[in-house]
Scaffold this motif. Structure first.
Motif, PDB file in Angstrom:
ATOM      1  N   PHE A  16      -9.345   3.218  13.053  1.00 57.91           N
ATOM      2  CA  PHE A  16      -8.299   4.191  12.744  1.00 57.91           C
ATOM      3  C   PHE A  16      -8.892   5.343  11.945  1.00 57.91           C
ATOM      4  O   PHE A  16      -9.815   5.142  11.158  1.00 57.91           O
ATOM      5  CB  PHE A  16      -7.190   3.522  11.923  1.00 57.91           C
ATOM      6  CG  PHE A  16      -6.403   2.526  12.711  1.00 57.91           C
ATOM      7  CD1 PHE A  16      -5.268   2.926  13.401  1.00 57.91           C
ATOM      8  CD2 PHE A  16      -6.811   1.205  12.786  1.00 57.91           C
ATOM      9  CE1 PHE A  16      -4.544   2.004  14.144  1.00 57.91           C
ATOM     10  CE2 PHE A  16      -6.101   0.287  13.535  1.00 57.91           C
ATOM     11  CZ  PHE A  16      -4.963   0.687  14.217  1.00 57.91           C
ATOM     12  N   GLN A  17      -8.315   6.526  12.161  1.00 57.72           N
ATOM     13  CA  GLN A  17      -8.787   7.690  11.413  1.00 57.72           C
ATOM     14  C   GLN A  17      -8.631   7.438   9.907  1.00 57.72           C
ATOM     15  O   GLN A  17      -9.518   7.727   9.117  1.00 57.72           O
ATOM     16  CB  GLN A  17      -7.985   8.915  11.840  1.00 57.72           C
ATOM     17  CG  GLN A  17      -8.506  10.190  11.229  1.00 57.72           C
ATOM     18  CD  GLN A  17      -7.807  11.413  11.793  1.00 57.72           C
ATOM     19  OE1 GLN A  17      -7.060  11.325  12.763  1.00 57.72           O
ATOM     20  NE2 GLN A  17      -8.040  12.540  11.171  1.00 57.72           N
ATOM     21  N   THR A  18      -7.480   6.877   9.545  1.00 55.54           N
ATOM     22  CA  THR A  18      -7.298   6.426   8.167  1.00 55.54           C
ATOM     23  C   THR A  18      -7.465   4.913   8.195  1.00 55.54           C
ATOM     24  O   THR A  18      -6.629   4.221   8.772  1.00 55.54           O
ATOM     25  CB  THR A  18      -5.886   6.774   7.662  1.00 55.54           C
ATOM     26  OG1 THR A  18      -5.699   8.178   7.830  1.00 55.54           O
ATOM     27  CG2 THR A  18      -5.719   6.404   6.203  1.00 55.54           C
ATOM     28  N   PRO A  19      -8.575   4.405   7.636  1.00 57.16           N
ATOM     29  CA  PRO A  19      -8.858   2.982   7.785  1.00 57.16           C
ATOM     30  C   PRO A  19      -7.684   2.091   7.377  1.00 57.16           C
ATOM     31  O   PRO A  19      -6.997   2.376   6.400  1.00 57.16           O
ATOM     32  CB  PRO A  19     -10.057   2.778   6.862  1.00 57.16           C
ATOM     33  CG  PRO A  19     -10.732   4.103   6.824  1.00 57.16           C
ATOM     34  CD  PRO A  19      -9.617   5.117   6.893  1.00 57.16           C
ATOM     35  N   ARG A  20      -7.451   1.067   8.162  1.00 55.61           N
ATOM     36  CA  ARG A  20      -6.395   0.093   7.854  1.00 55.61           C
ATOM     37  C   ARG A  20      -7.057  -1.191   7.437  1.00 55.61           C
ATOM     38  O   ARG A  20      -7.338  -2.061   8.252  1.00 55.61           O
ATOM     39  CB  ARG A  20      -5.539  -0.168   9.101  1.00 55.61           C
ATOM     40  CG  ARG A  20      -4.771   1.035   9.533  1.00 55.61           C
ATOM     41  CD  ARG A  20      -3.737   0.639  10.547  1.00 55.61           C
ATOM     42  NE  ARG A  20      -3.005   1.826  10.984  1.00 55.61           N
ATOM     43  CZ  ARG A  20      -1.995   1.788  11.836  1.00 55.61           C
ATOM     44  NH1 ARG A  20      -1.595   0.637  12.344  1.00 55.61           N
ATOM     45  NH2 ARG A  20      -1.385   2.897  12.175  1.00 55.61           N
ATOM     46  N   VAL A  21      -7.387  -1.265   6.182  1.00 58.97           N
ATOM     47  CA  VAL A  21      -8.055  -2.459   5.672  1.00 58.97           C
ATOM     48  C   VAL A  21      -7.391  -2.874   4.369  1.00 58.97           C
ATOM     49  O   VAL A  21      -6.854  -2.038   3.650  1.00 58.97           O
ATOM     50  CB  VAL A  21      -9.560  -2.198   5.413  1.00 58.97           C
ATOM     51  CG1 VAL A  21     -10.360  -2.243   6.689  1.00 58.97           C
ATOM     52  CG2 VAL A  21      -9.782  -0.877   4.697  1.00 58.97           C
ATOM     53  N   ASP A  22      -7.457  -4.159   4.092  1.00 53.75           N
ATOM     54  CA  ASP A  22      -6.926  -4.676   2.837  1.00 53.75           C
ATOM     55  C   ASP A  22      -8.010  -4.493   1.770  1.00 53.75           C
ATOM     56  O   ASP A  22      -9.098  -5.073   1.870  1.00 53.75           O
ATOM     57  CB  ASP A  22      -6.585  -6.161   3.028  1.00 53.75           C
ATOM     58  CG  ASP A  22      -6.018  -6.764   1.751  1.00 53.75           C
ATOM     59  OD1 ASP A  22      -6.113  -6.118   0.687  1.00 53.75           O
ATOM     60  OD2 ASP A  22      -5.488  -7.882   1.829  1.00 53.75           O
ATOM     61  N   LEU A  23      -7.723  -3.666   0.785  1.00 58.04           N
ATOM     62  CA  LEU A  23      -8.747  -3.313  -0.203  1.00 58.04           C
ATOM     63  C   LEU A  23      -9.206  -4.508  -1.028  1.00 58.04           C
ATOM     64  O   LEU A  23     -10.259  -4.475  -1.659  1.00 58.04           O
ATOM     65  CB  LEU A  23      -8.216  -2.212  -1.132  1.00 58.04           C
ATOM     66  CG  LEU A  23      -7.837  -0.911  -0.418  1.00 58.04           C
ATOM     67  CD1 LEU A  23      -7.289   0.110  -1.409  1.00 58.04           C
ATOM     68  CD2 LEU A  23      -9.032  -0.319   0.325  1.00 58.04           C
ATOM     69  N   LYS A  24      -8.419  -5.585  -1.024  1.00 58.11           N
ATOM     70  CA  LYS A  24      -8.763  -6.769  -1.832  1.00 58.11           C
ATOM     71  C   LYS A  24      -9.718  -7.714  -1.100  1.00 58.11           C
ATOM     72  O   LYS A  24     -10.294  -8.606  -1.706  1.00 58.11           O
ATOM     73  CB  LYS A  24      -7.486  -7.551  -2.185  1.00 58.11           C
ATOM     74  CG  LYS A  24      -6.633  -6.852  -3.220  1.00 58.11           C
ATOM     75  CD  LYS A  24      -7.205  -7.113  -4.617  1.00 58.11           C
ATOM     76  CE  LYS A  24      -6.471  -6.314  -5.665  1.00 58.11           C
ATOM     77  NZ  LYS A  24      -7.364  -5.912  -6.758  1.00 58.11           N
TER      78      LYS A  24
END
Ligand SMILES: Nc1ncnc2c1ncn2[C@@H]1O[C@H](COP(=O)(O)OP(=O)(O)O)[C@@H](O)[C@H]1O
Ligand SMILES: [Mg+2]
Length: 263
Positions: free
Chosen positions: A85-93
């Motif tokens: 995704f252009q804006t990453p979709r990741v769980d920062l934790k």
């Protein structure tokens, strides 16, 4: 049946905005196709239509000849299309390792799923998944980051985690939405090397990228979008020779230092 990921005449609008107007793009296994155009031209929307995050109003999306337009994203991943995704979709934790392991899930068979949930053979299967995750991280020079939380990484590195997770899905087609944005030159080189390797292994890569030097370096063909329509399709050299594309694209270059930018 042709082995290709193809979008034909895809249209979609949001309110009064015609984001895509009969747009088409195609990538075949082993090829790298660039998708370029200025901001708002519909590149991410086309990715969303191809990967099931949006249902196009018209048009077809074919994976190796099968129309999947409107199918759910998880079905499209299972059919062999992974994306970032252009804006990453990741769980920062989560850690980098956990994110890449998540990417492996589309490749896990039902028996392997049961194994993961504690039934027979669990440890061997889990070791195999760990081994595969580490192989992907190693290729992207990410092993030193394996156990670091994603929230502690630079945006460039978060993008690389997304790329790693998408690669882990072992897809036939890989859609990368501005993966090089925010990467250092060294990281861009790792990314470029990896994209070439993936193509060498027979993966078809669709690459959204503003830096035309990277497009020139990596792409066999380029599709240029303008206001949701395909303005041009050809080789990178042909794109650079087309007056209309240059006019539109040089506008983008002013915004993003696109054409002639350093890789
Ligand atoms: N979810 C949405 N809701 C409303 N408008 C959207 C949405 N997604 C995209 N758009 C609009 O569609 C057009 C294409 O956007 P996008 O595909 O993000 O362009 P690009 O990726 O080429 O920069 C833009 O005008 C944008 O504002
Ligand atoms: Mg976009």
């Amino acid at each position: 049946m042709s082995a290709a990921l193809q979008a034909f005449d895809v249209s979609i609008s949001f309110g009064g905005v015609q984001a895509l107007d009969r747009a088409s793009v195609e990538v075949t296994p082993g090829r790298v196709v660039g998708l370029i155009g200025r901001n708002g031209s519909g590149k991410s929307t086309l990715f969303n239509c191809v990967t099931g995050f949006l249902k196009p109003a018209t048009g077809r999306v074919l994976i190796d000849g099968r129309d999947v337009a409107g199918e759910a994203p998880h079905r499209i991943v299972r059919a062999g299309v992974a994306r970032t995704f252009q804006t990453p979709r990741v769980d920062l934790k989560t850690t980098v390792r956990q994110a890449v392991l998540c990417g492996l899930f589309p490749t896990v068979k039902r028996s392997l799923m049961s194994a993961l949930f504690g039934l027979a053979g669990a440890r061997a299967e889990e070791r195999e998944l760990q081994r595969r995750a580490e192989a992907v991280m190693r290729e992207l020079d990410m092993m030193p980051l394996a156990d670091i939380e994603i929230g502690k990484l630079s945006m460039g590195r978060v993008r690389m985690v997304e790329v790693a997770r998408a690669i882990a899905a072992n897809a036939t087609y890989l859609l990368l939405d501005e993966p090089a944005a925010g990467l250092s030159r060294a990281e861009q080189e790792v990314l470029a090397r990896e994209i070439r390797k993936l193509a060498g292994r027979g993966i078809g890569v669709l690459l959204v990228e503003h830096n035309f030097s990277l497009i020139r370096l990596l792409c066999d063909r380029v599709t240029v979008l303008d206001a949701g329509r395909v303005l041009f399709e050809g080789t990178p050299a042909e794109v650079e020779c087309d007056a209309q594309v240059l006019q539109v694209y040089l506008g983008a270059a002013a915004e993003t230092s696109a054409i002639g930018g350093e890789a």
